[in-house]
Design an enzyme around this catalytic site. Structure first.
Site, PDB file in Angstrom:
ATOM      1  N   CYS A 150      -7.616 -11.182   0.321  1.00 37.91           N
ATOM      2  CA  CYS A 150      -7.409 -10.245  -0.790  1.00 37.91           C
ATOM      3  C   CYS A 150      -8.021 -10.766  -2.091  1.00 37.91           C
ATOM      4  CB  CYS A 150      -5.917  -9.957  -0.953  1.00 37.91           C
ATOM      5  SG  CYS A 150      -4.935 -11.432  -1.252  1.00 37.91           S
ATOM      6  N   GLN A 155      -3.437  -3.090  -2.281  1.00 37.47           N
ATOM      7  CA  GLN A 155      -4.324  -4.044  -1.620  1.00 37.47           C
ATOM      8  C   GLN A 155      -4.463  -3.699  -0.134  1.00 37.47           C
ATOM      9  OE1 GLN A 155      -5.990  -6.973  -2.902  1.00 37.47           O
ATOM     10  NE2 GLN A 155      -6.982  -6.680  -0.943  1.00 37.47           N
ATOM     11  N   ARG A 211     -10.813  -1.577  -3.437  1.00 35.49           N
ATOM     12  CA  ARG A 211      -9.635  -1.402  -4.306  1.00 35.49           C
ATOM     13  C   ARG A 211      -9.875  -0.242  -5.270  1.00 35.49           C
ATOM     14  NH1 ARG A 211      -6.327  -5.621  -5.359  1.00 35.49           N
ATOM     15  NH2 ARG A 211      -5.127  -4.003  -6.425  1.00 35.49           N
ATOM     16  N   ASP A 231      -4.653 -15.411   2.637  1.00 35.87           N
ATOM     17  CA  ASP A 231      -4.353 -15.283   1.207  1.00 35.87           C
ATOM     18  C   ASP A 231      -3.980 -16.681   0.708  1.00 35.87           C
ATOM     19  OD1 ASP A 231      -3.634 -14.352  -1.325  1.00 35.87           O
ATOM     20  OD2 ASP A 231      -1.686 -13.574  -0.695  1.00 35.87           O
ATOM     21  N   ARG A 273       2.155  -4.241 -12.632  1.00 37.25           N
ATOM     22  CA  ARG A 273       2.180  -5.494 -11.862  1.00 37.25           C
ATOM     23  C   ARG A 273       3.214  -6.389 -12.517  1.00 37.25           C
ATOM     24  NH1 ARG A 273      -2.688  -9.457 -10.017  1.00 37.25           N
ATOM     25  NH2 ARG A 273      -2.731  -7.814  -8.433  1.00 37.25           N
ATOM     26  N   HIS A 327       2.307  -5.626  -2.114  1.00 33.92           N
ATOM     27  CA  HIS A 327       1.045  -5.316  -2.804  1.00 33.92           C
ATOM     28  C   HIS A 327       0.399  -4.150  -2.035  1.00 33.92           C
ATOM     29  CE1 HIS A 327      -2.293  -5.682  -5.358  1.00 33.92           C
ATOM     30  NE2 HIS A 327      -2.811  -6.826  -4.972  1.00 33.92           N
TER      31      HIS A 327
HETATM   32  N1   CP Z   1      -6.375  -8.969  -4.958  1.00 33.41           N
HETATM   33  C1   CP Z   1      -5.892  -8.785  -6.201  1.00 33.41           C
HETATM   34  O1   CP Z   1      -4.931  -8.033  -6.433  1.00 33.41           O
HETATM   35  O2   CP Z   1      -6.554  -9.477  -7.162  1.00 33.41           O
HETATM   36  P1   CP Z   1      -6.086  -9.687  -8.672  1.00 33.41           P
HETATM   37  O3   CP Z   1      -4.860 -10.553  -8.629  1.00 33.41           O
HETATM   38  O4   CP Z   1      -7.235 -10.326  -9.363  1.00 33.41           O
HETATM   39  O5   CP Z   1      -5.751  -8.333  -9.257  1.00 33.41           O
HETATM   40  N1  NVA Z   2      -0.122 -13.358  -2.802  1.00 30.11           N
HETATM   41  C1  NVA Z   2      -0.963 -13.367  -3.972  1.00 30.11           C
HETATM   42  C2  NVA Z   2      -1.810 -12.143  -4.000  1.00 30.11           C
HETATM   43  C3  NVA Z   2      -2.762 -12.057  -5.151  1.00 30.11           C
HETATM   44  C4  NVA Z   2      -3.550 -10.805  -5.152  1.00 30.11           C
HETATM   45  C5  NVA Z   2      -0.107 -13.457  -5.223  1.00 30.11           C
HETATM   46  O1  NVA Z   2       0.931 -12.786  -5.287  1.00 30.11           O
HETATM   47  O2  NVA Z   2      -0.443 -14.238  -6.109  1.00 30.11           O
END
Ligand code: CP
Ligand code: NVA
Length: 305
Positions: free
Chosen positions: A259, A130, A287, A219, A100, A127
């Site tokens: 999400c 997700q 997930r 989101d 990530r 993502h």
């Molecule tokens: N939805 C998601 O990816 O959550 P986190 O940012 O907590 O991993």
């Molecule tokens: N769009 C959000 C998703 C988190 C899971 C971010 O990138 O922070």
């Protein structure tokens, strides 16, 4: 056959369906193999995470492997040494890399140079894990994963872009309700429209987007790395809040998804998040199952090559 899972489109349509079926078998206890036995996985995180970190690490352990949680501080990826060199070295120790980070290009670069599978656990652009967990959740709740109206409301971000990518593989009616200033990535949008698989609509009126929707999805308005724009985005996106008034124009048994993490009271109200239409915690659970299935598919692909 793909080595990596960096975008949803890395898998063929058949592989995506097979992966979802595998996730269902894992969830029901039908699948009991340990494809990661004796394997260590590098889990690299340059941004915060609850769901992604814990579901990946738990999933890896359940599949017989062990995980290493690596933050920016430890390896300084791309700074202390090049992504190329880090990819080559990591491939000598671990069986899979999950990452990530901010730059999508960095993840592509890592995938290009690593000899082991690389899985995208979120970039600024996409993502994919997700959205695969989300479509699995939709399949469980609605009995199908195509021919559905999905209304995404809010910021045109990595989640929106991933829905657009999924819409090139599965036939959906994707209605994006957002402001003219917060549109999704233009190249991703263009590709989704040109693919001609799904109906893609951009609406600046939230009710038009949500009208007759099977699923309403939202989101946070300001993603990780953009929190300094939170007030500005809130101003632009205020009318796209998912609340009970807005849900009145959706299908009667509409499912509400997020999400997570949610900023309750901003993009979604407590009433909706905790209400009868919400499936957000089933979504979070999935997930775990979908990522175990994705990793298993990638390891199977590797064995076939
Ligand atoms: N939805 C998601 O990816 O959550 P986190 O940012 O907590 O991993
Ligand atoms: N769009 C959000 C998703 C988190 C899971 C971010 O990138 O922070």
């Amino acid at each position: 056959m793909t080595k990596d899972f960096i975008q949803i489109t890395d898998f063929t349509r058949d592989e995506l369906i097979e992966t979802m079926q595998l996730a269902r078998d894992m969830k029901s206890g039908k699948f009991t193999e340990k494809p990661m036995a004796g394997m260590t996985v590098a889990c690299i995180f340059h941004k915060a995470s609850l769901r992604t970190r814990i579901s990946f690490e738990t999933g890896i352990h359940q599949l017989g492997g062990s995980s290493l949680y690596i933050t920016e501080k430890e390896i300084e990826l791309g700074k202390r040494e090049s992504i190329h060199d880090a990819a080559k070295v990591l491939s000598r120790y671990v069986g899979l890399i999950q990452i990530r980070t901010f730059s999508h290009e960095d993840v592509e670069n890592l995938g290009k140079h690593a000899d082991v599978p690389v899985v995208n656990g979120l970039t600024d652009l996409t993502h994919p894990c997700q959205i695969m967990g989300d479509i699995l959740t939709i399949w469980e709740h609605l009995g199908r994963f195509e021919d559905l109206k999905i209304a995404y409301l809010g910021d045109g971000n990595n989640i929106t872009n991933s829905w657009l990518n999924l819409s090139t593989m599965f036939k959906l009616n994707l209605a994006i309700g957002t402001s003219p200033e917060t549109l999704p990535d233009s190249e991703t949008l263009r590709r989704a429209q040109e693919a001609g698989v799904s109906t893609i609509g951009i609406y600046h009126d939230p009710k038009e987007a949500v009208n007759d929707a099977d699923v309403v999805y939202t989101d946070v308005w300001a993603s990780m790395g953009q929190k300094d724009q939170a007030a500005e985005k809130a101003e632009m996106l205020r009318k796209f809040q998912v609340n009970s008034e807005l849900l009145k124009v959706a299908k009667k048994d509409v499912k509400v998804m997020h999400c997570l993490p949610a900023e309750r009271g901003r993009e979604i109200t407590d009433e909706v998040m905790d209400g009868p239409h919400s499936i957000v915690f089933d979504e979070a659970e999935n997930r775990l199952h979908i990522q175990k299935a994705i990793m298993t598919q990638l390891l199977r692909n590797l064995r076939k090559t």
